[in-house]
Scaffold this active site. Structure first.
Site, PDB file in Angstrom:
ATOM      1  N   GLU B  22       0.812  -1.215   0.000  1.00 36.84           N
ATOM      2  CA  GLU B  22       0.000   0.000   0.000  1.00 36.84           C
ATOM      3  C   GLU B  22       0.849   1.271   0.000  1.00 36.84           C
ATOM      4  O   GLU B  22       0.389   2.323   0.430  1.00 36.84           O
ATOM      5  CB  GLU B  22      -0.932  -0.011   1.212  1.00 36.84           C
ATOM      6  CG  GLU B  22      -1.988  -1.103   1.145  1.00 36.84           C
ATOM      7  CD  GLU B  22      -2.807  -1.172   2.414  1.00 36.84           C
ATOM      8  OE1 GLU B  22      -3.731  -0.382   2.551  1.00 36.84           O
ATOM      9  OE2 GLU B  22      -2.469  -1.999   3.272  1.00 36.84           O
ATOM     10  N   SER B 158      -6.728  -2.007   1.951  1.00 34.71           N
ATOM     11  CA  SER B 158      -7.090  -1.514   0.622  1.00 34.71           C
ATOM     12  C   SER B 158      -7.742  -2.578  -0.249  1.00 34.71           C
ATOM     13  O   SER B 158      -7.715  -2.480  -1.473  1.00 34.71           O
ATOM     14  CB  SER B 158      -5.869  -0.936  -0.104  1.00 34.71           C
ATOM     15  OG  SER B 158      -5.472   0.267   0.515  1.00 34.71           O
ATOM     16  N   TYR B 227      -9.954   4.026  -4.929  1.00 35.39           N
ATOM     17  CA  TYR B 227      -8.992   5.087  -5.239  1.00 35.39           C
ATOM     18  C   TYR B 227      -9.223   5.762  -6.591  1.00 35.39           C
ATOM     19  O   TYR B 227      -8.378   6.533  -7.036  1.00 35.39           O
ATOM     20  CB  TYR B 227      -7.567   4.536  -5.120  1.00 35.39           C
ATOM     21  CG  TYR B 227      -7.313   4.031  -3.724  1.00 35.39           C
ATOM     22  CD1 TYR B 227      -7.323   4.924  -2.649  1.00 35.39           C
ATOM     23  CD2 TYR B 227      -7.149   2.687  -3.458  1.00 35.39           C
ATOM     24  CE1 TYR B 227      -7.135   4.476  -1.353  1.00 35.39           C
ATOM     25  CE2 TYR B 227      -6.957   2.225  -2.160  1.00 35.39           C
ATOM     26  CZ  TYR B 227      -6.956   3.124  -1.112  1.00 35.39           C
ATOM     27  OH  TYR B 227      -6.783   2.681   0.171  1.00 35.39           O
ATOM     28  N   ARG B 266     -10.780   3.433  12.398  1.00 37.62           N
ATOM     29  CA  ARG B 266     -11.938   3.335  11.508  1.00 37.62           C
ATOM     30  C   ARG B 266     -12.377   1.884  11.438  1.00 37.62           C
ATOM     31  O   ARG B 266     -11.578   1.014  11.084  1.00 37.62           O
ATOM     32  CB  ARG B 266     -11.579   3.835  10.101  1.00 37.62           C
ATOM     33  CG  ARG B 266     -12.796   4.035   9.204  1.00 37.62           C
ATOM     34  CD  ARG B 266     -12.413   4.067   7.740  1.00 37.62           C
ATOM     35  NE  ARG B 266     -12.177   2.722   7.247  1.00 37.62           N
ATOM     36  CZ  ARG B 266     -11.240   2.397   6.361  1.00 37.62           C
ATOM     37  NH1 ARG B 266     -10.446   3.307   5.864  1.00 37.62           N
ATOM     38  NH2 ARG B 266     -11.095   1.143   5.975  1.00 37.62           N
ATOM     39  N   ASP B 268     -14.842  -1.005   9.816  1.00 40.20           N
ATOM     40  CA  ASP B 268     -15.650  -1.320   8.639  1.00 40.20           C
ATOM     41  C   ASP B 268     -16.746  -2.286   9.071  1.00 40.20           C
ATOM     42  O   ASP B 268     -16.466  -3.343   9.656  1.00 40.20           O
ATOM     43  CB  ASP B 268     -14.775  -1.928   7.551  1.00 40.20           C
ATOM     44  CG  ASP B 268     -13.708  -0.930   7.084  1.00 40.20           C
ATOM     45  OD1 ASP B 268     -13.904   0.290   7.303  1.00 40.20           O
ATOM     46  OD2 ASP B 268     -12.685  -1.360   6.519  1.00 40.20           O
ATOM     47  N   GLU B 281     -13.699  -5.347  10.292  1.00 42.60           N
ATOM     48  CA  GLU B 281     -12.300  -5.103  10.657  1.00 42.60           C
ATOM     49  C   GLU B 281     -12.146  -3.675  11.142  1.00 42.60           C
ATOM     50  O   GLU B 281     -13.050  -2.845  10.968  1.00 42.60           O
ATOM     51  CB  GLU B 281     -11.380  -5.350   9.462  1.00 42.60           C
ATOM     52  CG  GLU B 281     -11.673  -4.448   8.280  1.00 42.60           C
ATOM     53  CD  GLU B 281     -10.747  -4.733   7.093  1.00 42.60           C
ATOM     54  OE1 GLU B 281     -11.142  -5.539   6.249  1.00 42.60           O
ATOM     55  OE2 GLU B 281      -9.666  -4.127   7.031  1.00 42.60           O
ATOM     56  N   ASN B 283      -9.162  -0.353  11.348  1.00 41.28           N
ATOM     57  CA  ASN B 283      -7.893   0.149  10.817  1.00 41.28           C
ATOM     58  C   ASN B 283      -7.262   1.113  11.810  1.00 41.28           C
ATOM     59  O   ASN B 283      -7.914   2.064  12.254  1.00 41.28           O
ATOM     60  CB  ASN B 283      -8.141   0.892   9.511  1.00 41.28           C
ATOM     61  CG  ASN B 283      -8.769  -0.023   8.481  1.00 41.28           C
ATOM     62  OD1 ASN B 283      -8.081  -0.675   7.736  1.00 41.28           O
ATOM     63  ND2 ASN B 283     -10.094  -0.101   8.479  1.00 41.28           N
ATOM     64  N   GLY B 287      -6.742   5.445   5.878  1.00 36.39           N
ATOM     65  CA  GLY B 287      -6.300   6.286   4.767  1.00 36.39           C
ATOM     66  C   GLY B 287      -6.862   7.699   4.845  1.00 36.39           C
ATOM     67  O   GLY B 287      -7.966   7.925   5.358  1.00 36.39           O
TER      68      GLY B 287
END
Lengths: 450, 330
Positions: B22, B158, B227, B266, B268, B281, B283, B287
């Protein structure tokens, strides 16, 4: 709010109303159809890692220009600015500087081409030459025939102009004439005339093969039979490792061949100077197309190239490049012979920058790339060189940029990656479809990546 | 109460790049947070992570480090461990929490213990398939998880190496794609419903910011959908029921606290047709690119992202001061 966070930095503004929608791109509904497919890709993201020094990149196609006589070139450029600055920093002719066009003709003469400077149009690299040629010949949906695999940058141009690409088989001796004949006949039978055949006949990118003399004649005959134009892209022609330069196809056919040349591999890619040699009627349109695209090719870059050709032993420098690339080609082939002889097959180039490698049945070069990056080696998966999703078992290795020692280390790492992937594939079954198959995106490294 | 003036970062190093898969995303995140901090008057240096990193940090130590590294070294706690060794405060979770959060199967099982739902799953290394025979193991897996399912690398982000599997025949290729990124694959039941990301900001008490709903054009929130600007529609706050929104907030804060995360995370999540919330999950270094989720949530909360990160840097500096002045425990 914590004591250490000043109140004015975290203002208590009310939240937006429920369900605010955004695409984070306010132009999303306004793009032209040709932008379809211009998306982020995980493959390109992996190339970002390849640019790190820890990684041996066998991916990009950056020429190794460290050997250029930079001090002498700097002196010439300095003098050029001092004596002709007002001219070389001004707009120039849309067709390109007349003196440079004459010099280009002497360069092409090394490959047997007899041309008049009036028929040369200078372009921003040969990449722009191909862009202009496609612009003046192709409407959306028009068919372009090219080798399988083909230069990734050409496929990008064809995609941008919404062309249909038909790939034609290539073997160790280049484009297969009978396959070309069949493809042209099929297109004619379907009422979809082919606008041109695009070919890199000499030291092919990515194939690493060269069209034989006999086949060159056959290909020209077939194009004549079907009344089809041939676009000969020849950036590597002077970078052969044996004997004299190969005779260009344009040398034997002036009316049906549009020739693309470049100083990116023989001098400096950063100057972005290439050219198109075309029949006069085509040339006229190219000049107008060039003027609408850029007004004129970069005057200063042209003057630098022209001065370099006039004042330096550029042919001696090309000879140095040939030696340098031959040594690197030898290092790569020897390393492949040492590590992968029982596993994979590959082409053995007589010039240029690239080896095209075929993996054992069931392996997928694109799916394997993350593993390679983890092992600190990079290559370009074969699918990048096809417009139709083929090429999963193939990949391109370049030897132009890393030193021979780095090439040997890179191939050693690559062989380990292939072995690990083979073991995994054997565990899960032989011929697996790729989990990522079916989607074609931009899958080659950027031009500035080694 | 401590009346000493609050520390405020004057000079910050943002770590971005590195050698993970990443890297590109990390460079984008790093540039973005760097720019935002400069708008806050902070002197920012963006450093790639390589052999010269410690020398660079030693030669001119910043007030605080912001690790914007996604993937392996940046999120598994290793780099933060080293930052701790050289005694530099940094934004984000401490190494032990990173180790738990970065490993999706571990994070799932810890969060599940608190009563938060998480999809049925199992995590297996490639060796298990080799030793026990892939076909038999996959058959057992399919019987337990059912279709459709998702295969993803146990560690990584990602959506790299993630594949939705709707037919049993596609499972082997999905496993191979996942193992290209990580030695352990997480095979998880696919929960249909609304995809939601919830940012938790701990300033200092963890609170959930407005949920961001993700509607990728192609159905899958894969790398391209993440992205490519325009390829996904985001709805903020998510168009879910008040009950589901509250449950999402609870799940995200629970994950943050259970794993011992710090500053910002964060989660998900999925909200299914019955309004139930599922944790997927979390993070630890989410990002911050132009198309990332955290900036949307921060903006929807009426906050300024640059100010938030400057505040977190200040909090990191503060916690080091607290630790250095704390009396030794017996």
């Amino acid at each position: 709010m914590p004591a250490d966070m000043p109140a004015d930095h975290v203002a208590a503004v009310p939240a937006r109303r429920a369900g605010h929608r955004t695409r984070l791109d306010s132009y999303v509904d306004r793009y032209a159809l040709r932008t379809k497919g211009m998306t982020s890709s995980e493959i390109r993201a992996l190339f970002a890692v390849a640019s790190r020094p820890e990684v041996v990149s066998l991916a990009g196609g950056m020429p190794s220009i460290a050997g250029l006589p930079l001090a002498a070139v700097a002196e010439s450029v300095s003098r050029l600015l001092a004596t002709q600055g007002a001219t070389v920093l001004q707009y120039g002719s849309g067709q390109g500087d007349p003196r440079l066009r004459e010099q280009i003709c002497t360069v092409m003469a090394l490959e047997g081409i007899q041309a008049h400077p009036d028929d040369v149009v200078v372009t921003v690299g040969s990449q722009q030459g191909l862009d202009l040629v496609t612009r003046i010949f192709c409407d959306p949906g028009d068919v372009v025939v090219c080798e399988a695999p083909s230069y990734v940058g050409a496929l990008g141009v064809f995609r941008a102009y919404q062309c249909e690409v038909v790939h034609v088989e290539m073997d160790d001796h280049g484009l297969v004439p009978e396959a070309l004949r069949q493809a042209l006949a099929t297109a004619a039978a379907h009422g979809t005339p082919v606008k041109f055949v695009y070919s890199v006949p000499t030291y092919h990118n990515p194939g690493g093969v060269t069209l034989t003399e006999q086949r060159r004649a056959e290909v020209l005959d077939i194009c004549a039979e079907h009344d089809v134009l041939l676009v000969e892209d020849n950036p590597y022609g002077l970078l052969g490792f044996t004997g004299e330069p190969m005779r260009a196809m344009r040398a034997d056919e002036s009316e049906r061949v549009v020739y693309l040349g470049s100083f990116s591999k023989t001098f400096a890619p950063g100057l972005r100077i290439g050219w198109v040699l075309a029949p006069h009627a085509v040339r006229e349109k190219l000049v107008l197309a060039q003027e609408s695209a850029t007004l004129c090719p970069p005057t200063f870059s042209q003057a630098v190239v022209s001065t370099y050709l006039a004042e330096h032993d550029w042919q001696g420098q090309v000879k140095n490049f040939r030696e340098l690339y031959r040594e690197r080609r030898d290092a790569m082939l020897a390393a492949l012979d040492e590590h992968l002889v029982d596993t994979a097959t590959w082409t053995r180039p007589d010039g240029g920058f690239y080896v095209w490698l075929t993996l054992p049945e069931g392996l997928d070069a694109k799916a394997m790339l993350p593993r390679a990056v983890t092992a600190r080696v990079a290559y370009v998966p074969g699918t990048a060189f096809y417009a139709d999703g083929f090429g999963t078992r193939h990949l391109r290795l370049s030897y132009c940029y890393p030193s021979p020692a780095r090439i040997r280390e890179g191939v050693r790492r690559f062989a380990g990656v292939v072995a690990a992937e083979l073991e995994l594939r054997e565990t899960f079954g032989a011929a697996l479809p790729s989990a990522a198959a079916g989607r074609h995106t931009y899958e080659s490294p950027g031009p500035d990546q080694s | 109460m401590d009346e000493s003036p609050a520390p405020w970062p004057r000079r910050v190093v943002v770590l971005a790049g590195g050698l993970s898969h990443e890297r590109d995303v990390s460079l984008q995140s790093g540039r973005r947070v760097g720019e935002l901090l400069r708008h806050q008057g902070v002197d920012v240096q963006i450093l790639d992570v390589g052999a010269d990193l410690l020398d660079n940090l030693h030669s001119d130590p910043p007030d605080c480090v912001i690790p914007m590294l996604h993937g392996e070294t940046g999120e598994n706690g290793a780099l933060r461990e080293v930052l701790g060794l050289v005694d530099l405060p940094y934004v984000g979770a401490l190494p032990p929490a990173c180790r738990l959060a970065f490993d999706k199967p571990v994070a799932k099982s810890l969060v599940a213990r608190t009563g938060v739902r998480t999809p049925r799953s199992m995590a297996l290394p490639a060796e298990t398939f080799r030793e026990l025979g892939a076909a038999a193991v996959m058959t057992a897996m399919l019987a337990r998880i059912g279709l459709p399912l998702v295969v993803k690398p146990a560690r990584g982000g990602s959506a790299l190496g993630c594949t939705v599997v709707r037919a049993a025949d596609d499972l082997p290729a999905a496993m191979v794609a996942s193992f290209a990124y990580d030695g352990v694959a997480l095979v998880e039941e696919l929960i249909a419903g609304t995809e939601v990301a919830v940012t938790v900001l701990a300033d200092p008490n963890p609170r959930a910011l407005p949920p961001v709903e993700i509607r990728p054009d192609g159905g899958a929130y894969d790398y391209a959908a993440r992205y490519t600007a325009g390829a996904t529609e985001f709805v903020v706050p998510a168009e879910i029921s008040a009950r589901a929104e509250a449950a999402c907030a609870r799940a995200a804060v629970t994950a943050h606290e259970t794993l011992g995360l710090r500053h910002l995370s964060r989660s998900d999540l999925m909200v299914d047709a019955d309004d139930e919330v599922w944790f997927l999950e979390v993070n630890v270094a989410p990002g911050l690119t132009e198309t990332s989720l955290v900036p949307l949530a921060v903006e929807a909360a009426g906050l300024n992202l640059g100010a938030v990160y400057a505040g977190l840097a200040a909090a990191a500096m503060r916690s080091r001061i607290d630790m250095s002045t704390k009396p030794p425990v017996d």
